[in-house]
Scaffold this motif. Sequence first.
Motif, PDB file in Angstrom:
ATOM      1  N   ASP A 220       0.880  -1.164  -0.091  1.00  0.00           N
ATOM      2  CA  ASP A 220      -0.013  -0.130  -0.146  1.00  0.00           C
ATOM      3  C   ASP A 220       0.883   1.206   0.190  1.00  0.00           C
ATOM      4  N   GLN A 221       0.968   2.005  -1.164  1.00  0.00           N
ATOM      5  CA  GLN A 221       1.913   3.158  -1.238  1.00  0.00           C
ATOM      6  C   GLN A 221       1.215   4.260  -0.985  1.00  0.00           C
ATOM      7  N   ARG A 222       1.661   5.197  -0.227  1.00  0.00           N
ATOM      8  CA  ARG A 222       0.702   6.314   0.374  1.00  0.00           C
ATOM      9  C   ARG A 222       1.978   7.653   0.081  1.00  0.00           C
ATOM     10  N   LEU A 223       1.546   8.643  -0.023  1.00  0.00           N
ATOM     11  CA  LEU A 223       2.278   9.768  -0.169  1.00  0.00           C
ATOM     12  C   LEU A 223       1.820  10.899   0.807  1.00  0.00           C
ATOM     13  N   LEU A 224       2.702  11.629   1.715  1.00  0.00           N
ATOM     14  CA  LEU A 224       2.433  12.520   2.384  1.00  0.00           C
ATOM     15  C   LEU A 224       3.098  14.000   2.396  1.00  0.00           C
ATOM     16  N   TYR A 225       2.564  14.833   1.774  1.00  0.00           N
ATOM     17  CA  TYR A 225       3.298  16.313   1.729  1.00  0.00           C
ATOM     18  C   TYR A 225       3.645  16.882   2.749  1.00  0.00           C
ATOM     19  N   THR A 226       4.893  17.366   3.167  1.00  0.00           N
ATOM     20  CA  THR A 226       5.572  17.823   4.489  1.00  0.00           C
ATOM     21  C   THR A 226       5.857  19.527   4.167  1.00  0.00           C
ATOM     22  N   ASP A 227       6.048  20.101   5.054  1.00  0.00           N
ATOM     23  CA  ASP A 227       6.478  21.587   5.007  1.00  0.00           C
ATOM     24  C   ASP A 227       7.817  21.850   5.140  1.00  0.00           C
ATOM     25  N   ASP A 228       8.339  21.310   6.216  1.00  0.00           N
ATOM     26  CA  ASP A 228       9.856  21.209   6.683  1.00  0.00           C
ATOM     27  C   ASP A 228      10.163  19.994   7.271  1.00  0.00           C
ATOM     28  N   LEU A 229      11.422  20.394   8.006  1.00  0.00           N
ATOM     29  CA  LEU A 229      12.224  19.000   8.740  1.00  0.00           C
ATOM     30  C   LEU A 229      11.215  19.020  10.049  1.00  0.00           C
ATOM     31  N   GLY A 230      10.984  19.850  10.533  1.00  0.00           N
ATOM     32  CA  GLY A 230      10.231  19.593  11.818  1.00  0.00           C
ATOM     33  C   GLY A 230       8.708  19.068  11.506  1.00  0.00           C
ATOM     34  N   PHE A 348       7.632  10.834   2.190  1.00  0.00           N
ATOM     35  CA  PHE A 348       7.561  12.322   2.529  1.00  0.00           C
ATOM     36  C   PHE A 348       7.980  13.037   1.182  1.00  0.00           C
ATOM     37  N   VAL A 349       7.180  13.758   0.723  1.00  0.00           N
ATOM     38  CA  VAL A 349       7.583  14.656  -0.201  1.00  0.00           C
ATOM     39  C   VAL A 349       7.363  16.417  -0.048  1.00  0.00           C
ATOM     40  N   VAL A 370      -2.259  10.137  -2.224  1.00  0.00           N
ATOM     41  CA  VAL A 370      -2.256  11.236  -1.190  1.00  0.00           C
ATOM     42  C   VAL A 370      -3.090  11.097   0.073  1.00  0.00           C
ATOM     43  N   ASP A 371      -2.151  11.190   1.282  1.00  0.00           N
ATOM     44  CA  ASP A 371      -2.802  10.860   2.380  1.00  0.00           C
ATOM     45  C   ASP A 371      -2.532  11.967   3.510  1.00  0.00           C
ATOM     46  N   VAL A 372      -3.570  12.492   4.141  1.00  0.00           N
ATOM     47  CA  VAL A 372      -3.480  13.735   5.246  1.00  0.00           C
ATOM     48  C   VAL A 372      -3.566  12.992   6.464  1.00  0.00           C
ATOM     49  N   ILE A 373      -2.743  13.335   7.559  1.00  0.00           N
ATOM     50  CA  ILE A 373      -2.973  12.803   8.734  1.00  0.00           C
ATOM     51  C   ILE A 373      -3.771  13.974   9.691  1.00  0.00           C
ATOM     52  N   PRO A 374      -4.849  13.666  10.395  1.00  0.00           N
ATOM     53  CA  PRO A 374      -5.546  14.709  10.933  1.00  0.00           C
ATOM     54  C   PRO A 374      -4.745  15.266  12.246  1.00  0.00           C
ATOM     55  N   GLY A 375      -4.385  16.695  12.011  1.00  0.00           N
ATOM     56  CA  GLY A 375      -3.900  17.215  13.029  1.00  0.00           C
ATOM     57  C   GLY A 375      -2.167  17.629  12.552  1.00  0.00           C
ATOM     58  N   LEU A 376      -1.944  16.856  11.536  1.00  0.00           N
ATOM     59  CA  LEU A 376      -0.579  17.121  10.769  1.00  0.00           C
ATOM     60  C   LEU A 376      -0.763  17.593   9.366  1.00  0.00           C
ATOM     61  N   GLU A 377      -1.830  18.327   8.988  1.00  0.00           N
ATOM     62  CA  GLU A 377      -1.826  18.692   7.758  1.00  0.00           C
ATOM     63  C   GLU A 377      -0.872  19.490   7.353  1.00  0.00           C
ATOM     64  N   PRO A 378      -0.703  19.690   6.168  1.00  0.00           N
ATOM     65  CA  PRO A 378       0.393  20.449   5.362  1.00  0.00           C
ATOM     66  C   PRO A 378      -0.152  21.781   5.204  1.00  0.00           C
ATOM     67  N   LYS A 379       0.651  22.881   5.262  1.00  0.00           N
ATOM     68  CA  LYS A 379       0.193  24.273   4.716  1.00  0.00           C
ATOM     69  C   LYS A 379      -0.029  24.204   2.965  1.00  0.00           C
ATOM     70  N   ALA A 380      -1.259  24.939   3.069  1.00  0.00           N
ATOM     71  CA  ALA A 380      -1.382  25.128   1.449  1.00  0.00           C
ATOM     72  C   ALA A 380      -0.385  26.162   0.958  1.00  0.00           C
TER      73      ALA A 380
END
Length: 547
Positions: A220-230, A348-349, A370-380
């Motif tokens: 099961d391949q999933r993609l998570l968009y990130t903002d920065d290292l933190g 993580f992309v 593309v997956d989004v974890i509640p509470g850890l959504e990336p900023k648009a």
Amino acid sequence: MSFTELGLHPFVLKCLETTGYTDPTEVQRQAVPAALEGRDLLVSSHTGSGKTAAFLLPSLTRLAEPSTLPGQGPRLLVLCPTRELALQVQKQAGIYGAGLRKLRTVCLVGGAPFGPQFQALRNNPEVMIATPGRLIDHLERGRIDFSRLEVLVLDEADRMLDMGFVEDIEHIVERTPDSRQTLLFSATLDGQVGRIAAAMTRDALRIEVATREEHKANIDQRLLYTDDLGHKQRLLDHLLRDAGLTQAVVFTSTKKSAEELSESLLEQGFSAAALHGDMPQHKRNRTLQRLRDGQTRVLVATDVAARGIDVAGISHVINFDAPRQAEDYVHRIGRTGRAGRSGTAFTFVHGRERGLVRDIERYTGQAMQVDVIPGLEPKARPERDFGKSGGRRFGQNGGGQGKSWGDKKPWGEKKPWGENKPFGEKKAWEDRKPWGERRADAPATGERNSTERPAWGERPAREGQGNRWQGQPENRPAWRDGKPAKPEQRTWERREGSGQSWGKPDQRRDDQPRSAPRAAAPAAKPARTWNDEGKPSQPKSRGRVNW
């Protein structure tokens, strides 16, 4: 089709029964019969499809018969790109060849001491698994004889070429006899891999196994968009605390990142360890053994270890740093979901790495979810705003905070027409002032020039400012008839006590001594005289002079 129909040796079939494998994979069904016939093979298949058994089973069947060639060197040589993959192949060779009498194997890899390898070479092993660099070290010392080599296997050839082993492979192939059988296994057979394969094989059979769809169904391949290292670290902490995670492999792009991330996970209470190419071989073996025993729950590794880890308990693969090539992505996620098992792969992309995602989807032929974890959504990412000043960089909105997903308007929604100002709206004609009407406090036409301009010297000076409107500026001559007066003629005077005169000759004093007269010019040389014969007369000789 079963293994008994492939034509393998009975001792090899008996060892296969102990492993629990009953039916061969697609690559094994096509490669094993052709290899038993003695043909050269060029095999392209994805990771986890049973390529190791595809070249070990026919080769061990060939080694079950005694060799007819003279010499004491190895009969089977397997070249691998990494130490982990070489150790894995050696382990599988020992399992499949346990029924063969006096089958000796040796693994020559870098990072391990030379002493045990020298001792193993003295026993004349039939199977040699090695990495190109360490094998060349032994060849230069004259400790290996390839005179009776029968089969040459290049496992993960594309990876070896990417690591810069092209010249090493060519040097090793030149030392092998021309009568050998060559089996080349790679993820792709195009480009440089195809050119080298054509140079070292003879009438090779090309086998391309397209079992990619079956392989995708297990992961099961999933993609998570990130903002920065933190943001990456917070997502990783959330994933590692999942109850369904048994063991995970976290991939980073550099060795330094692997060390730092593993230390950070240890401080947070996770059972983590690092694995990269700079570690000594005994530490790498101990790390992998702890992972197989279940003592290590999270392994942080680089791409070097991506093609040599085969642990059944790995349920998750997390690409903390996105791979630079699509082939590396396939080999990374191949650490889970092996041999019919299921697994999950997270990547993580960052927003700037959308091109890598398109390359991976094009290579695998499947769109990533593309997956989004509640509470850890990336900023648009805010839209580009050209033409507005303010010195803001792209991607910032005010204090650097972008709009949330709920604050954005739907695509195409605009303001009502009544709220917009009509294009070209201007003041009404009756609201405009008549032509020629002036302000009430403005002077009448010609009023400014009614008074005469004062004379040049009569203009009053401005207080506190020494400017050109003063009658006579300080340290400047007065003006006469509209022109500045000429300065008085200066006279030059001699400085007292000096021997020089600065004035004109008529201004010199009588007591000043005059300069000495010039010396007379030298006398001219006497003219040359001529004798009666028309020749110049010679001066009389003074005779011999004794000094």
